[in-house]
Design a protein around this motif. Structure first.
Motif, short mmCIF file in Angstrom:
data_model
loop_
_atom_site.label_atom_id
_atom_site.label_comp_id
_atom_site.label_asym_id
_atom_site.label_seq_id
_atom_site.Cartn_x
_atom_site.Cartn_y
_atom_site.Cartn_z
N SER A 142 0.83 -1.21 0.00
CA SER A 142 0.00 0.00 0.00
C SER A 142 0.86 1.25 0.00
CB SER A 142 -0.92 0.01 1.23
OG SER A 142 -1.77 -1.11 1.23
N SER A 143 1.98 1.21 0.74
CA SER A 143 2.87 2.38 0.81
C SER A 143 3.47 2.70 -0.56
CB SER A 143 4.00 2.13 1.81
OG SER A 143 3.50 2.03 3.12
N ASP A 144 3.81 1.67 -1.34
CA ASP A 144 4.32 1.89 -2.70
C ASP A 144 3.27 2.62 -3.54
OD1 ASP A 144 6.91 0.40 -2.77
OD2 ASP A 144 5.64 -1.31 -2.31
N VAL A 145 2.04 2.12 -3.45
CA VAL A 145 0.94 2.69 -4.24
C VAL A 145 0.70 4.15 -3.86
CG1 VAL A 145 -1.55 2.59 -4.65
CG2 VAL A 145 -0.19 0.47 -4.67
N ILE A 146 0.63 4.41 -2.56
CA ILE A 146 0.36 5.77 -2.09
C ILE A 146 1.49 6.71 -2.48
CG2 ILE A 146 0.06 7.20 -0.02
CD1 ILE A 146 -1.27 4.68 1.26
N SER A 147 2.72 6.24 -2.38
CA SER A 147 3.87 7.05 -2.78
C SER A 147 3.78 7.45 -4.24
CB SER A 147 5.16 6.26 -2.53
OG SER A 147 6.29 6.96 -2.99
N GLY A 148 3.43 6.49 -5.10
CA GLY A 148 3.28 6.79 -6.52
C GLY A 148 2.16 7.77 -6.80
N LEU A 149 1.03 7.61 -6.12
CA LEU A 149 -0.10 8.53 -6.30
C LEU A 149 0.26 9.94 -5.85
CD1 LEU A 149 -3.01 6.23 -5.03
CD2 LEU A 149 -2.52 6.87 -7.43
N ARG A 150 0.92 10.03 -4.69
CA ARG A 150 1.32 11.34 -4.18
C ARG A 150 2.33 12.03 -5.09
NH1 ARG A 150 2.14 10.34 2.37
NH2 ARG A 150 -0.08 10.20 2.91
N ALA A 151 3.13 11.22 -5.81
CA ALA A 151 4.11 11.78 -6.73
C ALA A 151 3.49 12.21 -8.05
CB ALA A 151 5.23 10.76 -6.98
N GLY A 152 2.20 11.89 -8.24
CA GLY A 152 1.51 12.28 -9.47
C GLY A 152 1.78 11.37 -10.65
N ALA A 153 2.24 10.16 -10.38
CA ALA A 153 2.59 9.24 -11.46
C ALA A 153 1.39 8.93 -12.35
CB ALA A 153 3.15 7.94 -10.89
N ARG A 154 1.65 8.68 -13.60
CA ARG A 154 0.60 8.32 -14.57
C ARG A 154 -0.13 7.05 -14.12
NH1 ARG A 154 1.25 8.33 -20.11
NH2 ARG A 154 -0.44 7.29 -21.23
#
Length: 232
Positions: free
Chosen positions: A182-194
């Motif tokens: 979940s932390s990987d996913v949230i990190s990517g979302l917070r970074a604005g990843a496509r």
């Protein structure tokens, strides 16, 4: 001119343990050694609860996890973290980790097609280096990152954004992030990843990854090339 959803994918940020590296049970084994060394738990029930927390927070910076478990006792947290990292690195050096099937081929093929790649982890630099040395991955990715004084660990967006800057990627919409927690996913979302993609080869299941907001959930990293082709 603003960025568009059609910005070409040019950077893939990979988690390591559980996503590109198979390390079944090593985190739990190393936590138990750290607990025994630093005396974090007082009872068997304490230990079970702490182990559950370690699993729930998989992917996050380990020193941050130990600070929580030590309830603000910095000396105890540092002692536990040091023993955790020592034990994990020793297990890795004994050959207890291996690549997730297809991981090396996926990263190599993405780079050969012109994409940049990054390997990220919640472990300390020494442990990350031990994994990379054990697998012979010194030249596998363009960028290798872990939490540091200037780069916060997950679920903060720092590692994907640092990878983006170091690879001179044009836009966050040209980046995708892949991980098993979940932390990987949230990190990517917070970074604005496509796309912030979960894989089912590690700590968290489909429901946990989806609840965290994963844009896609794959069986493993081996399934990534088809998705990258679709997103491009």
């Amino acid at each position: 001119m603003g960025t568009k959803a059609t910005d070409p994918i040019s950077l893939v940020v990979f988690d390591m343990a559980g996503t590109t590296v198979e390390d079944s049970g090593l985190v739990q084994q190393s936590f138990l050694a750290a607990d025994s060394h630093a005396g974090l738990s007082k009872t068997d029930a304490d230990r079970e609860e702490m182990l559950r927390y370690v699993t729930d927070t998989m992917g996050q910076s380990k020193i941050v996890v130990f600070r929580h478990l030590a309830k603000g006792n910095e000396e105890q947290a540092q002692a536990a973290n040091k023993e955790f990292e020592r034990c994990y690195a020793q297990l890795v050096s004994e050959g207890k980790c291996s690549p997730i099937p297809g991981a090396e081929d996926v990263i190599t093929s993405l780079r050969s097609s012109g994409l940049k790649t990054a390997l990220t982890t919640g472990f300390a630099r020494e442990t990350q280096s031990a994994i990379i040395d054990a697998l012979g991955w010194q030249n596998l990715a363009d960028v290798v990152l872990c939490p540091s004084e200037s780069v916060r660990g997950r679920p903060f967006p720092d590692m994907p954004l640092t990878a983006l800057m170091q690879t001179r990627t044009d836009s966050v919409r040209s980046m995708i992030v892949l991980g098993d927690t979940s932390s990987d996913v949230i990190s990517g979302l917070r970074a604005g990843a496509r796309a912030s993609i979960g894989v089912l080869t590690g700590a968290h299941n489909r429901a946990q990854l989806s609840e965290a907001g994963a844009t896609h959930v794959l069986d493993s990293v081996a399934d990534l090339p088809a998705l990258v082709a679709a997103l491009r």
